[in-house]
Design an enzyme around this catalytic site. Structure first.
Site, PDB file in Angstrom:
ATOM      1  N   TYR A  81       0.730  66.566  46.654  1.00 13.44           N
ATOM      2  CA  TYR A  81       0.163  66.674  45.769  1.00 13.44           C
ATOM      3  C   TYR A  81      -1.513  66.574  46.306  1.00 13.44           C
ATOM      4  CZ  TYR A  81      -2.524  65.911  41.401  1.00 13.44           C
ATOM      5  OH  TYR A  81      -3.428  66.088  40.342  1.00 13.44           O
ATOM      6  N   LYS A 115      -4.961  68.977  46.287  1.00 16.95           N
ATOM      7  CA  LYS A 115      -6.075  68.827  45.804  1.00 16.95           C
ATOM      8  C   LYS A 115      -7.122  68.509  46.751  1.00 16.95           C
ATOM      9  CE  LYS A 115      -4.679  69.305  41.407  1.00 16.95           C
ATOM     10  NZ  LYS A 115      -5.015  70.529  40.782  1.00 16.95           N
ATOM     11  N   SER A 128      -0.408  76.377  28.645  1.00 15.14           N
ATOM     12  CA  SER A 128       0.595  76.337  27.539  1.00 15.14           C
ATOM     13  C   SER A 128       0.620  74.810  27.297  1.00 15.14           C
ATOM     14  CB  SER A 128       1.887  76.700  28.508  1.00 15.14           C
ATOM     15  OG  SER A 128       2.019  75.951  29.619  1.00 15.14           O
TER      16      SER A 128
END
Length: 270
Positions: A145, A149, A11
């Site tokens: 975060y 990852k 998106s």
């Protein structure tokens, strides 16, 4: 032979640009996101859009089954959906931390599980996991975060060797700075979570330092082209990196000690 691609997080940003680029190159592209209204511009380009929430198992199962019903196969999965929830580790509620990993790690892992039977059946497939240079090195306030990852990197390494005998490649993309909604979202959360705590002073300096570099970030099309390169390579590398400071940062990580790297990172926010 025409290849069928599923891209999550289509998106906005890198996901949307990758969908456009691959559609232009003749791929059959399915763009998936929670906000289907933000993918309307993709439909005239021949891109098929589907609603998918990577934190909802039934949503992912339904999406993959829809593609198989329509196309009979799914050749390429691009796990791009993700976000950054920033704040001091002490300040971030564990429920928020779990959601960060649910989106960035477990959603990607579950989609891998769902598409692999079809790829094994055809003895061909590509799984592209969008990590970050933040999957190799960490800054303050991005602990959850970075955790997501770093974990995605390890998961990809294990998966790469598990599925290689079936003719399936697993490739990690490590973007540096890229223009997207990611930055504003990450630092809105930083201000909200740690802007009024014991970490306020450092958090403010960190946000200011980040904001000062935003104009230098690469356009998302750079990563889209890198993904195409990785997909089409006859013998793809395990990792590809591009974007603002991607290669210098990764080179420094290999070259210097953790103590020196900490000093370099902290020098940018003090």
């Amino acid at each position: 032979m025409n290849k069928v691609v599923l891209i999550t997080g289509a998106s906005a940003g890198m996901g949307k640009e990758t969908a456009k680029l691959l559609a232009q190159q003749g791929y059959t592209v399915y763009g998936a996101a929670r906000r289907t209204d933000r993918m309307k511009e993709l439909t005239p380009l021949g891109i098929k859009t589907i609603e998918m929430d990577v934190t909802g198992d039934s949503s992912m199962v339904k999406g993959v089954q829809q593609i198989i019903a329509n196309e009979g196969k799914l050749d390429i999965l691009i796990n791009n959906a993700g976000f950054g929830s920033y704040g001091a580790i002490e300040d971030v509620p564990i429920t928020d931390a779990k959601y960060q990993l649910e989106v960035n790690l477990f959603g990607a892992a579950r989609l891998c599980q769902l598409v692999l039977p079809y790829m094994r059946q055809n003895h061909w497939g590509k799984i592209i996991n969008i990590s970050s240079i933040g999957g190799k090195m960490a800054t303050p306030f991005g602990g959850w975060y970075h955790a997501s990852k770093f974990a995605l990197e390890g998961l990809s390494d294990s998966l790469r060797n598990e599925v290689k005998p079936f003719g399936i490649d697993v490739i990690v993309i490590e973007p540096g700075g890229v223009k997207s909604e990611w930055g504003s979202s990450a630092f809105d959360s930083l201000t909200k979570v740690s802007g009024h705590t014991a970490y306020k002073s450092m958090a403010t300096k960190f946000a200011n330092a980040f904001e000062a570099t935003e104009s230098k970030n690469a356009e998302p099309i750079l990563i889209a082209k890198l993904i195409q390169k990785a997909i089409e390579a006859r013998k793809p590398k395990a990792r590809y990196a591009a974007g603002y400071m991607a290669r210098p940062a990764l080179f420094m990580k290999k070259l210097v000690s953790d103590r020196l790297l900490d000093k370099v990172i902290m020098s940018q926010i003090n």
